[in-house]
Design a protein around this motif. Structure first.
Motif, short mmCIF file in Angstrom:
data_model
loop_
_atom_site.label_atom_id
_atom_site.label_comp_id
_atom_site.label_asym_id
_atom_site.label_seq_id
_atom_site.Cartn_x
_atom_site.Cartn_y
_atom_site.Cartn_z
N GLU A 81 25.37 27.68 13.28
CA GLU A 81 25.73 27.42 11.67
C GLU A 81 25.00 27.83 10.59
OE1 GLU A 81 24.24 22.68 10.56
OE2 GLU A 81 24.26 22.17 12.51
N SER B 99 22.59 21.13 8.68
CA SER B 99 23.19 19.78 8.90
C SER B 99 22.03 19.04 8.73
CB SER B 99 24.18 19.44 10.59
OG SER B 99 23.06 20.50 11.26
N SER B 100 20.97 18.78 9.53
CA SER B 100 19.49 18.61 9.62
C SER B 100 18.81 18.16 7.82
CB SER B 100 18.60 18.99 10.60
OG SER B 100 18.97 19.17 11.43
#
Length: 261
Positions: free
Chosen positions: A96, A217-218
């Motif tokens: 990603e 996403s983190s």
């Protein structure tokens, strides 16, 4: 300049835990990066500076060993680290889009110390998994302390000693492989990949950028990492003659009595 990784590259990374990308930079681009690295090395080591400078004591005197958190203060290096092919490759390996978690330049000048066997994950408290990239500014050789890896051991964390390094009795049983690369090349490795490097016993420097990325996403954790690292390292370096440059005690260098400028 390479623009991406092939499926074969990605499969090799998943299998081994590391991957070399030869001759990533053109000769012209490499010379630009070398100029930028020379500039950053000369930045002052003031405690109030936004960046972090670390020095070590060598037989030839006090030498700079590492600069960190330079991307907010150097536009050209920031572009290289946060746009284009390098973060795109990180995203391919993470599955990603990727964001820059941390960055450093290790100079490893002649006589510079190496790093004990370790995995990066224990030093990166904000994220469970990351990928890092060595961008070789100089040729990286066995003599000047190139990286050494253990293939296929990136799935779990190994037992650590009190410094956060792989326990020496375990490290001695692993199949280490030296991984020299030409200047301008990349070496990607997983945050669980065991690695180490020796001292520079040559007469030339082994400068390299080390760039670490986490999955977008983190979140963007760059500022949080350096904020917390400053707190953790406050007063730690130099105790007992040991030079601390990380949240784990893997650096084998000696703290200088007085920092260089």
């Amino acid at each position: 300049m390479s623009t991406g990784l092939s499926q074969t590259d990605i499969e090799a990374f998943y299998r081994d835990g590391y991957l070399a990308v030869a001759d990533f930079l053109s000769a012209e681009s490499l010379e630009r990066v070398r100029r930028w690295v020379c500039d950053v090395e000369r930045w002052p080591g003031d405690a109030d500076a936004g960046w972090l400078q670390h020095d070590e004591q060598t037989a030839a005197g006090v030498r700079r060993t590492r600069t960190e958190n330079f991307s907010p203060f150097h536009a050209e290096l920031r572009d290289l680290l946060t746009t284009g092919a390098v973060p795109a490759m990180a995203g391919q390996l993470l599955g990603e889009p990727a964001v820059l978690y941390k960055e450093k330049i290790n100079y490893k000048h002649p006589g510079g110390a190496g790093f004990a066997a370790h995995q990066d994950a224990p030093a990166y408290p904000h994220i469970a998994v990351s990928v890092s990239c060595l961008l070789a500014v100089d040729d990286s050789t066995v003599e000047n302390g190139c990286l050494e890896f253990v293939a296929g051991m990136h799935h779990d964390l190994l037992a650590n000693d009190r410094d956060g390094c792989i326990r020496p009795d375990i490290a001695e049983t692993l199949a280490w492989r030296a991984h020299p690369v030409r200047a301008g090349s990349l070496v990607w490795f997983h945050s669980h990949t065991p690695h180490r490097s020796g001292a520079n016993t040559s007469t030339t420097s082994r400068r390299a950028l080390y760039l670490t990325y986490n999955a977008a996403s983190s979140g963007d954790l760059h500022e949080a990492y350096y904020r917390d690292k400053r707190v953790a390292l406050a007063g730690a370096s130099g105790r007992g003659g040991v030079q601390r440059v990380s949240l784990i005690g893997h650096f084998r260098g000696i703290a200088p009595a007085e920092a260089s400028t």
